[in-house]
Scaffold this active site. Sequence first.
Site, PDB file in Angstrom:
ATOM      1  N   TYR A   1      -1.503  -3.497  -7.014  1.00  0.00           N
ATOM      2  CA  TYR A   1      -1.234  -4.290  -5.831  1.00  0.00           C
ATOM      3  C   TYR A   1      -2.322  -4.260  -4.746  1.00  0.00           C
ATOM      4  CZ  TYR A   1       1.048  -6.798  -2.230  1.00  0.00           C
ATOM      5  OH  TYR A   1       1.314  -7.750  -1.291  1.00  0.00           O
TER       6      TYR A   1
ATOM      7  N   SER B   1      -1.275  -3.651  10.320  1.00  0.00           N
ATOM      8  CA  SER B   1      -0.925  -4.508   9.190  1.00  0.00           C
ATOM      9  C   SER B   1       0.328  -5.332   9.497  1.00  0.00           C
ATOM     10  CB  SER B   1      -0.677  -3.642   7.954  1.00  0.00           C
ATOM     11  OG  SER B   1      -1.842  -2.895   7.672  1.00  0.00           O
TER      12      SER B   1
ATOM     13  N   HIS C   1     -10.482  -2.497  11.592  1.00  0.00           N
ATOM     14  CA  HIS C   1      -9.395  -3.348  11.077  1.00  0.00           C
ATOM     15  C   HIS C   1      -9.147  -4.462  12.093  1.00  0.00           C
ATOM     16  CE1 HIS C   1      -4.967  -3.455   9.419  1.00  0.00           C
ATOM     17  NE2 HIS C   1      -5.723  -4.353   8.828  1.00  0.00           N
TER      18      HIS C   1
ATOM     19  N   ARG D   1       0.846  -1.193   0.000  1.00  0.00           N
ATOM     20  CA  ARG D   1       0.000   0.000   0.000  1.00  0.00           C
ATOM     21  C   ARG D   1       0.884   1.246   0.000  1.00  0.00           C
ATOM     22  NH1 ARG D   1      -1.816   0.740   4.376  1.00  0.00           N
ATOM     23  NH2 ARG D   1      -1.189  -1.110   5.509  1.00  0.00           N
TER      24      ARG D   1
ATOM     25  N   CYS E   1       0.842  -7.587  11.717  1.00  0.00           N
ATOM     26  CA  CYS E   1       1.137  -7.722  13.145  1.00  0.00           C
ATOM     27  C   CYS E   1       0.393  -8.888  13.781  1.00  0.00           C
ATOM     28  CB  CYS E   1       0.847  -6.422  13.880  1.00  0.00           C
ATOM     29  SG  CYS E   1       2.042  -5.132  13.480  1.00  0.00           S
TER      30      CYS E   1
ATOM     31  N   ASP F   1      -9.294  -9.922   9.009  1.00  0.00           N
ATOM     32  CA  ASP F   1      -8.772  -8.571   8.731  1.00  0.00           C
ATOM     33  C   ASP F   1      -9.752  -7.440   9.024  1.00  0.00           C
ATOM     34  OD1 ASP F   1      -6.457  -7.107   7.728  1.00  0.00           O
ATOM     35  OD2 ASP F   1      -7.663  -6.595   5.983  1.00  0.00           O
TER      36      ASP F   1
ATOM     37  N   ARG G   1       1.873 -12.170  -0.647  1.00  0.00           N
ATOM     38  CA  ARG G   1       0.539 -12.465  -0.095  1.00  0.00           C
ATOM     39  C   ARG G   1      -0.080 -13.691  -0.749  1.00  0.00           C
ATOM     40  NH1 ARG G   1      -1.715  -8.904   4.082  1.00  0.00           N
ATOM     41  NH2 ARG G   1       0.006  -7.453   4.355  1.00  0.00           N
TER      42      ARG G   1
ATOM     43  N   LYS H   1      -9.667  -2.411   1.748  1.00  0.00           N
ATOM     44  CA  LYS H   1      -9.347  -1.259   2.586  1.00  0.00           C
ATOM     45  C   LYS H   1     -10.168  -0.044   2.168  1.00  0.00           C
ATOM     46  CE  LYS H   1      -6.456  -3.861   4.585  1.00  0.00           C
ATOM     47  NZ  LYS H   1      -6.277  -4.191   5.972  1.00  0.00           N
TER      48      LYS H   1
HETATM   49  P1  GTP Z   1      -2.413  -7.765   7.430  1.00  0.00           P
HETATM   50  O1  GTP Z   1      -2.940  -8.797   6.483  1.00  0.00           O
HETATM   51  O2  GTP Z   1      -1.313  -6.933   6.827  1.00  0.00           O
HETATM   52  O3  GTP Z   1      -3.471  -6.900   8.011  1.00  0.00           O
HETATM   53  O4  GTP Z   1      -1.604  -8.545   8.593  1.00  0.00           O
HETATM   54  P2  GTP Z   1      -2.013  -9.468   9.840  1.00  0.00           P
HETATM   55  O5  GTP Z   1      -2.243  -8.600  11.021  1.00  0.00           O
HETATM   56  O6  GTP Z   1      -3.071 -10.430   9.470  1.00  0.00           O
HETATM   57  O7  GTP Z   1      -0.630 -10.226  10.129  1.00  0.00           O
HETATM   58  P3  GTP Z   1      -0.234 -11.783  10.021  1.00  0.00           P
HETATM   59  O8  GTP Z   1      -1.032 -12.666  10.921  1.00  0.00           O
HETATM   60  O9  GTP Z   1      -0.210 -12.142   8.593  1.00  0.00           O
HETATM   61  O10 GTP Z   1       1.258 -11.755  10.594  1.00  0.00           O
HETATM   62  C1  GTP Z   1       2.261 -10.946  10.083  1.00  0.00           C
HETATM   63  C2  GTP Z   1       3.620 -11.375  10.528  1.00  0.00           C
HETATM   64  O11 GTP Z   1       3.698 -11.451  11.952  1.00  0.00           O
HETATM   65  C3  GTP Z   1       3.996 -12.772  10.018  1.00  0.00           C
HETATM   66  O12 GTP Z   1       5.326 -12.753   9.553  1.00  0.00           O
HETATM   67  C4  GTP Z   1       3.860 -13.648  11.228  1.00  0.00           C
HETATM   68  O13 GTP Z   1       4.714 -14.751  11.180  1.00  0.00           O
HETATM   69  C5  GTP Z   1       4.176 -12.703  12.380  1.00  0.00           C
HETATM   70  N1  GTP Z   1       3.453 -13.111  13.617  1.00  0.00           N
HETATM   71  C6  GTP Z   1       2.137 -13.371  13.728  1.00  0.00           C
HETATM   72  N2  GTP Z   1       1.812 -13.753  14.990  1.00  0.00           N
HETATM   73  C7  GTP Z   1       2.964 -13.712  15.698  1.00  0.00           C
HETATM   74  C8  GTP Z   1       3.295 -13.994  17.058  1.00  0.00           C
HETATM   75  O14 GTP Z   1       2.455 -14.351  17.881  1.00  0.00           O
HETATM   76  N3  GTP Z   1       4.603 -13.827  17.423  1.00  0.00           N
HETATM   77  C9  GTP Z   1       5.557 -13.422  16.531  1.00  0.00           C
HETATM   78  N4  GTP Z   1       6.805 -13.287  16.961  1.00  0.00           N
HETATM   79  N5  GTP Z   1       5.280 -13.157  15.226  1.00  0.00           N
HETATM   80  C10 GTP Z   1       4.008 -13.300  14.822  1.00  0.00           C
HETATM   81  C1  SPV Z   2      -2.970  -4.581   5.287  1.00  0.00           C
HETATM   82  O1  SPV Z   2      -1.989  -3.946   4.833  1.00  0.00           O
HETATM   83  O2  SPV Z   2      -3.476  -4.301   6.412  1.00  0.00           O
HETATM   84  C2  SPV Z   2      -3.555  -5.693   4.517  1.00  0.00           C
HETATM   85  C3  SPV Z   2      -3.035  -5.955   3.174  1.00  0.00           C
HETATM   86  O3  SPV Z   2      -4.453  -6.344   5.007  1.00  0.00           O
HETATM   87  S1  SPV Z   2      -3.665  -4.873   1.948  1.00  0.00           S
HETATM   88  O4  SPV Z   2      -4.892  -5.473   1.423  1.00  0.00           O
HETATM   89  O5  SPV Z   2      -2.658  -4.762   0.906  1.00  0.00           O
HETATM   90  O6  SPV Z   2      -3.956  -3.605   2.545  1.00  0.00           O
HETATM   91 MN    MN Z   3      -4.999  -5.633   7.083  1.00  0.00          MN
END
Ligand code: GTP
Ligand code: SPV
Ligand code: MN
Length: 602
Positions: free
Chosen positions: A216, A267, A245, A86, A269, A294, A386, A225
Amino acid sequence: MDNLAPAITPPKGIGDNEPSNQEVLDWVQEVVRLTTPDNIFWCDGSDEEHAYLLQEAQRLGVVTKLNEEKLPGSYLHRSKANDVARVEQFTLICTPTEDEAGPTNNWRDPAETYQQLNEMLKGAMKGRTMFVIPYIMGPPDSPLAKVGFEITDSLYVVLSMRIMTRMGSVAVKRLESSENGEWNRGVHSLLDINPERRLICHFPQDNAIISVGSGYGGNVLLSKKCLALRIGSYLARKQGWLAEHMLILGVESPEGQKHYVAAAFPSACGKTNFAMMIPPEHFNGWKITTIGDDIAWMQIGDDGRLYAVNPENGYFGVVPGTSYKSNPNAMKSIQRNTIYTNVAQTDDGDVWWEGKDGEPPQHAIDWRGNDWTPASKEKAAHPNSRFAVPQWNNPALDHDVEKGDGVPISAIIFGGRRSDTMPLVFQAFDWEHGTYVGAMMASEMTAAAVGALGQVRRDPMAMLPFCGYNMGEYFKHWLKIGPRLKNPPLIFHVNWFRKGGDGSYLWPGFGENMRVLKWIIDRCEGHGGAAETEIGYIPRPEDFDLEGLEITRETMRELFAIKGDEWKKEIAGQQEFFDNMQRFMPPELSAQRDKLAARFGS
Ligand code: GTP
Ligand code: SPV
Ligand code: MN
């Protein structure tokens, strides 16, 4: 691989299912006159249409088919190297006045921006096919469901929207039977995928989105979003609900007691991971189910509780770090009917990324399309690569995911990526304090957006890039919702990412996060113990289940330490945010800040 495919000529019966809604037809004709595509393809969401579009996308090099035996129905797409996340600085909120967008958004005058976009879009689809995608956000029978139409010149967008939304005739029907006839107008054109001609523009008062110059994810899947969060949050304030979110998960005890929890992490996290978590062995009999990973749309139910639906139909998840160890449910989900973007491809048509199980391949093609070996300095997969996958692939999908009224939320969790300061978990004193905790959230920046990686920034409720109006008004909206709830969710804050002196994470995370969730559920049921601190309630050692986990008492102390010097800095950081927001900050939050500072003796 290139996004910029020339026009396609579908056979009769495909792409010609034009809807009868005159407003839609007029709008499409208007965009046709502006962008002058070679032809119009009306998407109906049928299987025949899908098969045809997949075949064309392969022929034109928009996607590559992956190994059918290993990953049936799955494809790889590579975006341009300048177009991998983004772009927040080019994401605009175009409200009539600057104050409506507020100090945390990039505001632009709507008339000027429409004019600039019209210039950019003039003839932009010449030589290309214009796709018109009708879609629904939300379970189709939900009172919260919203219809949108996205016009795009990207085949990748069409294929992705079919996964991420309920797409096709179902949306046209929903619009026909809707009482208010409301629908979102989205226009997307790749132009020449030039970062200097990239703008993601929102016109909340017109329920309209125009996105140009990117191919993207969050920039171009306008349902996600743009509609579900930015336009969604604007509508939610007007109509008295919440667009957030947040992931939504169900947690069921061995005795069959079930709670739902919503959690806002910025994002990349951990939302997808938390939403699909598998509890460790010690929690035998506990079950986690996913409603969404999400976005949450939440409304007040007749019984005075908060109810949530997931507006999406699929997951657009972070690939790197996904493995059978960290997230087995995600791994099982992405073995079929998945579109991978910007991962590496192995010589046998499989996929590879950093953090996947097993040994890296001896040779692969990296996300840029270059040769890659384990000795390469470059990453095989982009850090923000992704997967897009239908939620129906998730073995942990909750049975009530289609329930129109949503599921009742017992707890709301906020959380950021913080190396220090923030304990593993704490509970806010009440709704107003919880709103303050969410509003003051901060997190280290990730690869999900172009910008300064690792830098800590305030990201209120994980909505900084996604709130479609003035953040101060958004806080006021939150403050108003609480008192309207007879039985409000309890509010918590978590941090999976606190680091020790050696720079490594103190908490094992992933499935072990069940231990934190268990305390949260205990608190919701009224039998979990806690100690009161300056920042809220935290579990005492006897309140927190560590059985079966090897972790030292010293590490646990570090994880829960509330350090005065760190908190002085934290409060100063919060103050800085207040200063930027000064004209708009609700007095309740200023009072909360004063009370917090006073509890730390200043
Ligand atoms: P968006 O799709 O961008 O909104 O992200 P999200 O909040 O769904 O994040 P996601 O669960 O995909 O995790 C993002 C990154 O954080 C990945 O590389 C995971 O491996 C890492 N991660 C997730 N949960 C944990 C955790 O409990 N501990 C640690 N150390 N890393 C984590
Ligand atoms: C985020 O960035 O919080 C996402 C991925 O969930 S995107 O759809 O690219 O915004
Ligand atoms: Mn997101």
